[in-house]
Scaffold this active site. Structure first.
Site, mmCIF file in Angstrom:
data_model
loop_
_atom_site.group_PDB
_atom_site.id
_atom_site.type_symbol
_atom_site.label_atom_id
_atom_site.label_comp_id
_atom_site.label_asym_id
_atom_site.label_seq_id
_atom_site.Cartn_x
_atom_site.Cartn_y
_atom_site.Cartn_z
ATOM 1 N N GLN A 1 34.249 37.054 41.207
ATOM 2 C CA GLN A 1 34.165 37.628 39.870
ATOM 3 C C GLN A 1 32.688 37.910 39.583
ATOM 4 O O GLN A 1 31.812 37.229 40.125
ATOM 5 C CB GLN A 1 34.720 36.639 38.844
ATOM 6 N N GLU B 1 34.191 48.759 44.375
ATOM 7 C CA GLU B 1 35.544 48.658 43.830
ATOM 8 C C GLU B 1 35.817 49.817 42.884
ATOM 9 O O GLU B 1 34.978 50.172 42.050
ATOM 10 C CB GLU B 1 35.728 47.331 43.091
ATOM 11 N N GLY C 1 47.261 37.608 40.719
ATOM 12 C CA GLY C 1 47.435 38.603 39.674
ATOM 13 C C GLY C 1 47.650 37.968 38.320
ATOM 14 O O GLY C 1 48.097 36.816 38.213
ATOM 15 N N ASP C 2 47.304 38.711 37.280
ATOM 16 C CA ASP C 2 47.533 38.258 35.917
ATOM 17 C C ASP C 2 48.984 38.516 35.530
ATOM 18 O O ASP C 2 49.627 39.436 36.042
ATOM 19 C CB ASP C 2 46.612 38.999 34.942
ATOM 20 N N HIS D 1 29.404 43.176 46.583
ATOM 21 C CA HIS D 1 30.549 43.980 46.175
ATOM 22 C C HIS D 1 30.264 44.503 44.768
ATOM 23 O O HIS D 1 30.164 43.727 43.816
ATOM 24 C CB HIS D 1 31.811 43.107 46.177
ATOM 25 N N PHE E 1 34.953 41.821 27.753
ATOM 26 C CA PHE E 1 35.606 41.677 29.051
ATOM 27 C C PHE E 1 35.258 40.330 29.674
ATOM 28 O O PHE E 1 36.127 39.631 30.211
ATOM 29 C CB PHE E 1 35.179 42.834 29.957
ATOM 30 N N ARG F 1 42.282 26.608 50.365
ATOM 31 C CA ARG F 1 43.632 26.876 50.841
ATOM 32 C C ARG F 1 43.771 28.332 51.289
ATOM 33 O O ARG F 1 44.427 28.623 52.304
ATOM 34 C CB ARG F 1 44.644 26.545 49.745
ATOM 35 N N LYS F 2 43.138 29.237 50.546
ATOM 36 C CA LYS F 2 43.193 30.650 50.945
ATOM 37 C C LYS F 2 42.471 30.861 52.273
ATOM 38 O O LYS F 2 42.957 31.592 53.150
ATOM 39 C CB LYS F 2 42.605 31.527 49.838
ATOM 40 N N SER G 1 29.865 47.002 49.366
ATOM 41 C CA SER G 1 31.209 47.538 49.190
ATOM 42 C C SER G 1 31.376 47.894 47.722
ATOM 43 O O SER G 1 30.658 47.387 46.862
ATOM 44 C CB SER G 1 32.268 46.530 49.644
#
Length: 299
Positions: free
Chosen positions: A178, A16, A107-108, A268, A218, A166-167, A14
């Site tokens: 990441q 991004e 999200g940040d 990914h 980064f 939990r997710k 996949s």
């Protein structure tokens, strides 16, 4: 380092992408899409900015993917800085555009990575709550994030794994990690994930290295460790872009080949909205383009 046919048949990929911020960047994005779709990815994802800052361009980009390409398209979705009602409104907008797959993220904060995080009093507190909310809103495919070297805000990897559980328990279908470069560390992480009772696929995020100096900046912000061997591999190529690109393709292909030998079957790839390096990685692994997929691309 090319994979044999059986290995290639087992592997799913996949890609991004991120929404373009200028007319020039938009042209670059759709050129990359028209070339990368020939590799027949299982799906592509489009990122979404902190606090919903790129809702409009993300929606526009996702809509064009859905209307103008044959690619199964997922939209990133964050809940930071928004009420539940505002998040639900965003979900409905994307649903109307044809989105059936979300990458659900906390999200940040708008102040950037590392800034203190405070949940919105009327919103979802974290990604696990967002996953549960999405499950109530519709029969969506849901991907989430995972951090083999831990999220910068987490106290340790165990805390990250607890959040991943939990997710998963709330209905996530897969986790996209990441980017990382230490496969041994990833394998240890995956063993801990499975020991915690998490059974969803954990898909390695692979970052082909276009510029090692920029990547280090980064990586520092997102907690990724840059192994010393990368400095050795790229040494002397700063002013030799063609040779540097070949090294980068070799490094990423070798990482994927090694992970495939360890039993990983899905990957990914972070494209940075460019196609040549990603295509070189897949060519090195022995994959073949399927040009028939490109009919009507980015029309």
């Amino acid at each position: 380092m090319a994979l044999n046919q059986d290995a290639r048949n087992r592997i799913g990929i996949s890609f991004e992408f991120f929404p373009p911020k200028s007319e020039e960047a938009e042209g670059q994005l759709w050129k990359a899409v028209s070339e990368l779709q020939d590799w027949n990815p299982d799906f592509v994802s489009v990122t979404y900015g902190a606090g919903g800052t790129t809702k409009a361009p993300t929606l526009a980009t996702v809509s064009r993917f859905i209307s103008s390409t044959p690619l199964a398209t997922a939209s990133h979705l964050t809940c930071v800085g928004a009420t539940k009602e505002e998040t639900h409104s965003v979900v409905e907008s994307f649903r109307k555009a044809g989105v059936k797959h979300f990458v659900a993220l906390r999200g940040d904060t708008p102040d950037g990575v590392g800034a203190p995080y405070t949940p919105h009093p009327g919103g979802y507190a974290n990604a696990s709550e967002l996953v549960a909310g999405l499950r109530e809103l519709g029969d969506f495919e849901i991907s989430v994030s995972a951090y083999p070297e831990k999220h910068p805000e987490s106290r340790d990897v165990a805390a990250d794994i607890d959040m991943l559980k939990r997710k998963a328990d709330n209905g996530a279908d897969r986790a996209l990690t990441q980017f990382f470069f230490d496969n041994d560390n990833f394998e240890r992480y995956l063993e801990k994930v499975r020991a915690a009772g998490i059974t969803i696929p954990v898909v390695p995020g692979i970052m082909p290295i276009m510029n090692l100096t920029q990547l280090k900046r980064f990586a520092g912000a997102c907690g990724t460790v840059i192994p010393a061997f990368l400095d050795e591999r790229f040494e002397g190529y700063d002013d030799k872009p063609e040779e540097r690109a070949k090294v980068a393709a070799d490094v990423a292909a070798a990482q994927i080949e090694d992970l495939a030998r360890r039993g990983i079957s899905d990957f990914h790839l972070y494209t940075m909205n460019r196609s040549p390096l990603v295509s070189a990685v897949l060519t090195n692994l022995g994959f073949k383009r399927n040009a028939a997929q490109s009919a009507g691309a980015a029309a």
